[in-house]
Design a protein around this motif. Structure first.
Motif, mmCIF file in Angstrom:
data_model
loop_
_atom_site.group_PDB
_atom_site.id
_atom_site.type_symbol
_atom_site.label_atom_id
_atom_site.label_comp_id
_atom_site.label_asym_id
_atom_site.label_seq_id
_atom_site.Cartn_x
_atom_site.Cartn_y
_atom_site.Cartn_z
ATOM 1 N N GLY A 155 0.763 -1.409 0.116
ATOM 2 C CA GLY A 155 -0.019 -0.087 0.203
ATOM 3 C C GLY A 155 0.821 1.166 -0.038
ATOM 4 O O GLY A 155 0.472 2.417 -0.926
ATOM 5 N N VAL A 156 1.892 1.153 0.683
ATOM 6 C CA VAL A 156 2.949 2.473 1.000
ATOM 7 C C VAL A 156 3.871 2.524 -0.203
ATOM 8 O O VAL A 156 3.688 3.639 -1.010
ATOM 9 N N PHE A 157 4.548 1.731 -0.657
ATOM 10 C CA PHE A 157 5.643 1.916 -1.589
ATOM 11 C C PHE A 157 5.216 1.507 -3.076
ATOM 12 O O PHE A 157 5.934 2.028 -3.765
ATOM 13 N N ALA A 158 3.998 0.754 -3.213
ATOM 14 C CA ALA A 158 3.789 0.503 -4.345
ATOM 15 C C ALA A 158 2.269 1.161 -5.067
ATOM 16 O O ALA A 158 2.465 1.963 -5.947
ATOM 17 N N VAL A 159 1.613 1.440 -4.168
ATOM 18 C CA VAL A 159 0.286 2.098 -4.387
ATOM 19 C C VAL A 159 0.420 3.538 -4.510
ATOM 20 O O VAL A 159 0.046 4.406 -5.126
ATOM 21 N N ARG A 160 0.805 4.132 -3.147
ATOM 22 C CA ARG A 160 1.025 5.564 -2.979
ATOM 23 C C ARG A 160 2.308 6.088 -3.508
ATOM 24 O O ARG A 160 2.183 7.153 -4.171
ATOM 25 N N LEU A 161 3.366 5.523 -3.322
ATOM 26 C CA LEU A 161 4.780 6.152 -3.508
ATOM 27 C C LEU A 161 4.988 5.726 -5.103
ATOM 28 O O LEU A 161 5.972 6.385 -5.661
ATOM 29 N N HIS A 162 4.434 4.655 -5.540
ATOM 30 C CA HIS A 162 4.923 4.150 -6.820
ATOM 31 C C HIS A 162 6.452 3.890 -6.891
ATOM 32 O O HIS A 162 7.125 3.985 -8.022
ATOM 33 N N TRP A 163 6.993 3.416 -6.018
ATOM 34 C CA TRP A 163 8.503 3.238 -6.022
ATOM 35 C C TRP A 163 8.930 1.696 -6.487
ATOM 36 O O TRP A 163 9.871 1.491 -6.981
ATOM 37 N N PHE A 164 7.871 0.842 -6.169
ATOM 38 C CA PHE A 164 7.987 -0.447 -6.655
ATOM 39 C C PHE A 164 6.731 -0.950 -7.197
ATOM 40 O O PHE A 164 5.591 -0.558 -7.046
ATOM 41 N N PRO A 165 6.704 -2.140 -8.027
ATOM 42 C CA PRO A 165 5.634 -2.753 -8.675
ATOM 43 C C PRO A 165 4.686 -3.242 -7.515
ATOM 44 O O PRO A 165 5.202 -3.833 -6.704
ATOM 45 N N ALA A 166 3.323 -3.524 -7.881
ATOM 46 C CA ALA A 166 2.729 -3.988 -6.885
ATOM 47 C C ALA A 166 2.672 -5.325 -7.055
ATOM 48 O O ALA A 166 2.037 -6.113 -5.830
ATOM 49 N N GLY A 167 2.855 -6.091 -8.036
ATOM 50 C CA GLY A 167 2.795 -7.774 -8.028
ATOM 51 C C GLY A 167 3.563 -8.054 -9.524
ATOM 52 O O GLY A 167 4.095 -7.148 -10.008
ATOM 53 N N GLY A 168 3.482 -9.185 -9.453
ATOM 54 C CA GLY A 168 3.855 -9.965 -10.730
ATOM 55 C C GLY A 168 5.479 -10.403 -10.472
ATOM 56 O O GLY A 168 6.208 -9.984 -9.571
ATOM 57 N N THR A 169 5.994 -10.547 -11.603
ATOM 58 C CA THR A 169 7.483 -11.095 -11.776
ATOM 59 C C THR A 169 8.222 -10.321 -12.939
ATOM 60 O O THR A 169 9.654 -10.433 -12.873
ATOM 61 N N GLY A 170 7.393 -9.565 -13.615
ATOM 62 C CA GLY A 170 8.104 -8.617 -14.748
ATOM 63 C C GLY A 170 8.699 -9.681 -15.940
ATOM 64 O O GLY A 170 8.661 -10.804 -15.847
ATOM 65 N N GLU A 171 9.610 -9.233 -16.655
ATOM 66 C CA GLU A 171 10.223 -9.742 -17.834
ATOM 67 C C GLU A 171 11.626 -9.548 -17.390
ATOM 68 O O GLU A 171 12.459 -8.607 -17.550
#
Length: 319
Positions: A155-171
């Motif tokens: 909630g803090v670092f993904a949703v609010r600050l957008h510093w990290f992805p909220a989920g998944g594993t990427g490519e």
């Protein structure tokens, strides 16, 4: 020679334990309510002939002992069976998902060891306000379950600050590391607090021993005493928590992977339990038991190197 004998004995114990675990894992699934046949039929009412055909195809009507020994024989040949849910070999599912889980657990373990040992050492050596702050911080960490940490971090670092992805594993590997950063922190938070407190307590015990007091009174630099005597002797106690740390990581990864949508074996285990996918649940459970036992073996073998007082001779172990 003692090292070789100890290793052989421990490997034999591991084989016996795995055999017992395989029986318990296989039997526990069949004690649960429901049937995989109902999932295969997608909850639809089926004629007795259709139900019989499904049971025959997956050997669900065979006696328990027959099913167990058939499954055990397949395991000895590296065959984990076929997933009822995904209609593919379980070994392929594990090969696809296990790397993500192992990387997540490894990242979390690095955080636990590096930060936990550092905080414990700083608290024991410096004392005062620094020690009190570390105690309060680690108490909060120990009191925070992994799934709560996952929700807060997301909630803090993904949703609010957008510093990290909220989920998944990427490519790609780089994206995978980036996506697993928050899950690794959530997975390690509780264990960082636990290891820091264990390290601090072990070092304080060693600091109070006579040989440390004598060394300091003779003018031996405190930094040298801490590194060569106090910290090293305390590591013996810390190592005994290695099995607990790994087992906690393996168990909690199920919750963390589900929260962050990481396609690892933890999330696969949760889905397989829900759908009564017996072969997949059994394979993942046995794999986790094997990983836990392997780590315990490594800890037992490394323990004498850290603490020479530990013997691998007859009648004694490195535990």
């Amino acid at each position: 020679m003692n090292f070789l004998k100890f290793t052989v004995r421990r490997l034999a114990e591991m084989a016996a334990t795995l055999l017992g675990a395989s029986f318990l894992i296989f039997g526990a699934m069949y004690l649960a309510p429901g049937s995989p046949a109902s999932f295969l039929l997608s909850g639809r009412s089926a004629s007795p002939d259709a139900l019989r055909a499904v049971n025959e195809q997956y050997h669900l009507d065979d006696p328990f002992a027959v099913r167990y020994f058939r499954w055990l024989g397949q395991l000895l040949h590296g065959d984990f069976g076929r997933s009822i849910t995904y209609r593919t070999d379980v070994s392929r599912l594990l090969a696809d998902r296990l790397p993500s889980t192992l990387l997540l657990v490894t990242m979390a373990l690095v955080l636990v060891v590096v930060i936990g040992l550092a905080l414990g050492r700083i608290g024991a050596v410096r004392g005062g306000a620094t020690d009190a702050t570390i105690l309060v911080t680690t108490t909060l960490a120990v009191g925070t379950p992994s799934f709560v940490a996952a929700v807060v971090l997301q909630g803090v670092f993904a949703v609010r600050l957008h510093w990290f992805p909220a989920g998944g594993t990427g490519e790609g590997f780089g994206q995978l590391l980036w996506h697993l950063t928050l899950p690794a922190v959530a997975l390690s938070l509780y264990l960082i607090g636990m290891l820091a407190r264990v390290t601090r307590s072990a070092m304080l015990d060693v600091l109070g021993q006579e040989h440390v007091t004598v060394a300091l009174s003779r003018g031996v630099p405190k930094r040298h005493v801490i590194s060569r005597h106090v910290f090293r002797n305390a590591l013996g106690t810390v190592l005994t928590t290695g099995g607990l740390i790994v087992s906690t990581l393996l168990v909690c990864t199920v919750l963390v992977e589900s929260a962050f949508g990481v396609g690892g074996i933890g999330q696969l285990l949760e889905l397989s339990i829900t759908t009564k996918d017996f072969p997949t649940v059994q394979a993942i459970s046995l794999t986790m038991v094997g990983l836990f036992m392997a780590v315990n073996l490594v800890v037992d073998l490394v323990h004498p190197l850290v603490d020479p007082r530990i013997s691998l001779g007859p009648g004694r172990s490195a535990a």
